[in-house]
Design a protein around this motif. Structure first.
Motif, PDB file in Angstrom:
ATOM      1  N   ALA A   3      20.940  61.087   0.399  1.00 57.12           N
ATOM      2  CA  ALA A   3      20.061  59.928   0.019  1.00 57.12           C
ATOM      3  C   ALA A   3      18.832  60.717  -0.638  1.00 57.12           C
ATOM      4  CB  ALA A   3      19.848  58.802   1.171  1.00 57.12           C
ATOM      5  N   ASP A   4      18.078  61.694   0.144  1.00 57.15           N
ATOM      6  CA  ASP A   4      17.007  62.155  -0.244  1.00 57.15           C
ATOM      7  C   ASP A   4      17.268  62.940  -1.844  1.00 57.15           C
ATOM      8  OD1 ASP A   4      15.719  61.689   1.982  1.00 57.15           O
ATOM      9  OD2 ASP A   4      16.160  63.726   2.941  1.00 57.15           O
ATOM     10  N   LYS A   5      18.479  63.406  -2.028  1.00 61.01           N
ATOM     11  CA  LYS A   5      18.649  64.065  -3.280  1.00 61.01           C
ATOM     12  C   LYS A   5      18.792  63.173  -4.294  1.00 61.01           C
ATOM     13  CE  LYS A   5      21.486  67.725  -5.616  1.00 61.01           C
ATOM     14  NZ  LYS A   5      22.495  68.563  -5.440  1.00 61.01           N
ATOM     15  N   ILE A   6      19.460  61.785  -4.116  1.00 58.31           N
ATOM     16  CA  ILE A   6      19.626  60.901  -5.137  1.00 58.31           C
ATOM     17  C   ILE A   6      17.965  60.239  -5.289  1.00 58.31           C
ATOM     18  CG2 ILE A   6      20.260  58.465  -5.417  1.00 58.31           C
ATOM     19  CD1 ILE A   6      22.825  59.242  -3.935  1.00 58.31           C
ATOM     20  N   ALA A   7      17.438  59.993  -4.011  1.00 57.23           N
ATOM     21  CA  ALA A   7      15.693  59.613  -4.526  1.00 57.23           C
ATOM     22  C   ALA A   7      14.940  60.538  -5.222  1.00 57.23           C
ATOM     23  CB  ALA A   7      15.205  59.452  -2.888  1.00 57.23           C
ATOM     24  N   PHE A   8      15.235  61.971  -4.947  1.00 58.39           N
ATOM     25  CA  PHE A   8      14.408  62.863  -5.884  1.00 58.39           C
ATOM     26  C   PHE A   8      14.870  62.630  -7.234  1.00 58.39           C
ATOM     27  CE2 PHE A   8      14.522  67.096  -8.149  1.00 58.39           C
ATOM     28  CZ  PHE A   8      13.227  67.645  -7.896  1.00 58.39           C
ATOM     29  N   PHE A   9      16.167  62.608  -7.699  1.00 58.83           N
ATOM     30  CA  PHE A   9      16.428  62.468  -9.241  1.00 58.83           C
ATOM     31  C   PHE A   9      15.971  61.110  -9.717  1.00 58.83           C
ATOM     32  CE2 PHE A   9      18.640  66.200  -8.024  1.00 58.83           C
ATOM     33  CZ  PHE A   9      18.326  67.090  -9.238  1.00 58.83           C
ATOM     34  N   VAL A  10      16.163  60.147  -8.827  1.00 59.52           N
ATOM     35  CA  VAL A  10      15.407  58.647  -9.222  1.00 59.52           C
ATOM     36  C   VAL A  10      14.180  58.537  -9.406  1.00 59.52           C
ATOM     37  CG1 VAL A  10      15.291  56.508  -8.658  1.00 59.52           C
ATOM     38  CG2 VAL A  10      17.650  57.179  -8.296  1.00 59.52           C
ATOM     39  N   ALA A  11      13.472  59.448  -8.636  1.00 60.86           N
ATOM     40  CA  ALA A  11      12.128  59.762  -8.915  1.00 60.86           C
ATOM     41  C   ALA A  11      11.371  60.391 -10.278  1.00 60.86           C
ATOM     42  CB  ALA A  11      11.435  60.410  -7.808  1.00 60.86           C
ATOM     43  N   LEU A  12      12.321  61.226 -10.574  1.00 64.17           N
ATOM     44  CA  LEU A  12      12.145  61.971 -11.872  1.00 64.17           C
ATOM     45  C   LEU A  12      12.514  61.107 -13.061  1.00 64.17           C
ATOM     46  CD1 LEU A  12      13.802  65.642 -11.423  1.00 64.17           C
ATOM     47  CD2 LEU A  12      11.821  64.872 -11.756  1.00 64.17           C
ATOM     48  N   GLU A  13      13.641  60.285 -12.856  1.00 65.16           N
ATOM     49  CA  GLU A  13      14.023  59.311 -14.051  1.00 65.16           C
ATOM     50  C   GLU A  13      12.718  58.226 -14.084  1.00 65.16           C
ATOM     51  OE1 GLU A  13      16.960  58.435 -17.013  1.00 65.16           O
ATOM     52  OE2 GLU A  13      16.668  60.202 -15.610  1.00 65.16           O
ATOM     53  N   THR A  14      12.489  57.851 -12.885  1.00 65.23           N
ATOM     54  CA  THR A  14      11.461  56.984 -12.840  1.00 65.23           C
ATOM     55  C   THR A  14       9.922  57.277 -13.535  1.00 65.23           C
ATOM     56  OG1 THR A  14      12.001  55.874 -10.799  1.00 65.23           O
ATOM     57  CG2 THR A  14       9.836  55.358 -11.388  1.00 65.23           C
ATOM     58  N   ARG A  15       9.804  58.731 -13.617  1.00 63.28           N
ATOM     59  CA  ARG A  15       8.574  59.193 -14.393  1.00 63.28           C
ATOM     60  C   ARG A  15       8.872  59.107 -16.019  1.00 63.28           C
ATOM     61  NH1 ARG A  15       7.816  64.994 -11.864  1.00 63.28           N
ATOM     62  NH2 ARG A  15       6.553  65.142 -13.753  1.00 63.28           N
ATOM     63  N   VAL A  16       9.921  59.225 -16.101  1.00 62.63           N
ATOM     64  CA  VAL A  16      10.475  58.988 -17.667  1.00 62.63           C
ATOM     65  C   VAL A  16      10.086  57.541 -18.102  1.00 62.63           C
ATOM     66  CG1 VAL A  16      12.203  59.183 -19.451  1.00 62.63           C
ATOM     67  CG2 VAL A  16      12.260  60.886 -17.660  1.00 62.63           C
ATOM     68  N   TRP A  17      10.824  56.695 -17.176  1.00 69.36           N
ATOM     69  CA  TRP A  17      10.554  55.024 -17.519  1.00 69.36           C
ATOM     70  C   TRP A  17       8.903  54.863 -17.608  1.00 69.36           C
ATOM     71  CZ3 TRP A  17      13.501  51.169 -19.009  1.00 69.36           C
ATOM     72  CH2 TRP A  17      15.098  51.476 -18.923  1.00 69.36           C
ATOM     73  N   GLN A  18       8.296  55.316 -16.612  1.00 66.23           N
ATOM     74  CA  GLN A  18       6.834  55.181 -16.519  1.00 66.23           C
ATOM     75  C   GLN A  18       6.013  55.755 -18.000  1.00 66.23           C
ATOM     76  OE1 GLN A  18       5.661  56.967 -12.914  1.00 66.23           O
ATOM     77  NE2 GLN A  18       5.826  55.225 -11.765  1.00 66.23           N
ATOM     78  N   ALA A  19       6.338  56.987 -18.430  1.00 63.77           N
ATOM     79  CA  ALA A  19       5.832  57.332 -19.656  1.00 63.77           C
ATOM     80  C   ALA A  19       6.078  56.510 -20.591  1.00 63.77           C
ATOM     81  CB  ALA A  19       6.368  58.828 -19.696  1.00 63.77           C
ATOM     82  N   LEU A  20       7.436  56.044 -20.690  1.00 57.84           N
ATOM     83  CA  LEU A  20       7.697  55.157 -22.093  1.00 57.84           C
ATOM     84  C   LEU A  20       6.919  53.892 -21.869  1.00 57.84           C
ATOM     85  CD1 LEU A  20      11.943  55.535 -21.945  1.00 57.84           C
ATOM     86  CD2 LEU A  20       9.877  55.964 -23.872  1.00 57.84           C
TER      87      LEU A  20
END
Length: 128
Positions: A3-20
């Motif tokens: 779950a930690d690994k999934i959360a790490f990559f979701v956090a990266l992807e969330t940063r992409v969405w935030q930038a958009l």
């Protein structure tokens, strides 16, 4: 897959969405590889084409939800994140659903960058 690994990559992807959603071109640029390729319902998009969207007001509303995330380790330092996104474009009255797969690569400096993303709009019956 932890779950930690999934959360790490979701956090990266969330940063992409935030930038958009914030129109933050520098944050977006820091997250995508120079050779980035996007495959969208509208066609192919290079990093340069994606960056051109920042010349206008943000196209996405700031409220979005990423769920049903899963990852695949494809090779050392190469991870595919797939998830369901509920989002709304500023010009649209109704939220939409799409499924996204993003390929993340770890660079020599240990920083992760997005090298590929494919978005598939969900059929109306799955918008929920």
């Amino acid at each position: 897959m932890t779950a930690d690994k999934i959360a790490f990559f979701v956090a990266l992807e969330t940063r992409v969405w935030q930038a958009l959603t914030l129109g933050d071109k520098q944050a977006y640029l820091a997250l995508l590889a120079p050779e980035f390729l996007g495959v969208y319902p509208s066609g192919f998009a290079s990093l340069a084409k994606n960056l051109s969207t920042f010349e206008q007001a943000p196209g996405f509303a700031p409220s979005y939800a990423l769920s049903e995330a899963r990852i695949m380790d494809l090779a050392p330092g190469l991870v595919m994140l797939s998830y369901r996104a509920v989002f709304q474009r500023v010009a649209d009255a109704q939220a939409k659903v799409m499924y996204v797969s993003s390929l993340w690569r770890r660079q020599e400096d240990e920083k992760w960058v997005n090298v590929f993303s494919q978005d598939s709009l969900a059929h109306a019956s799955t918008n929920g």
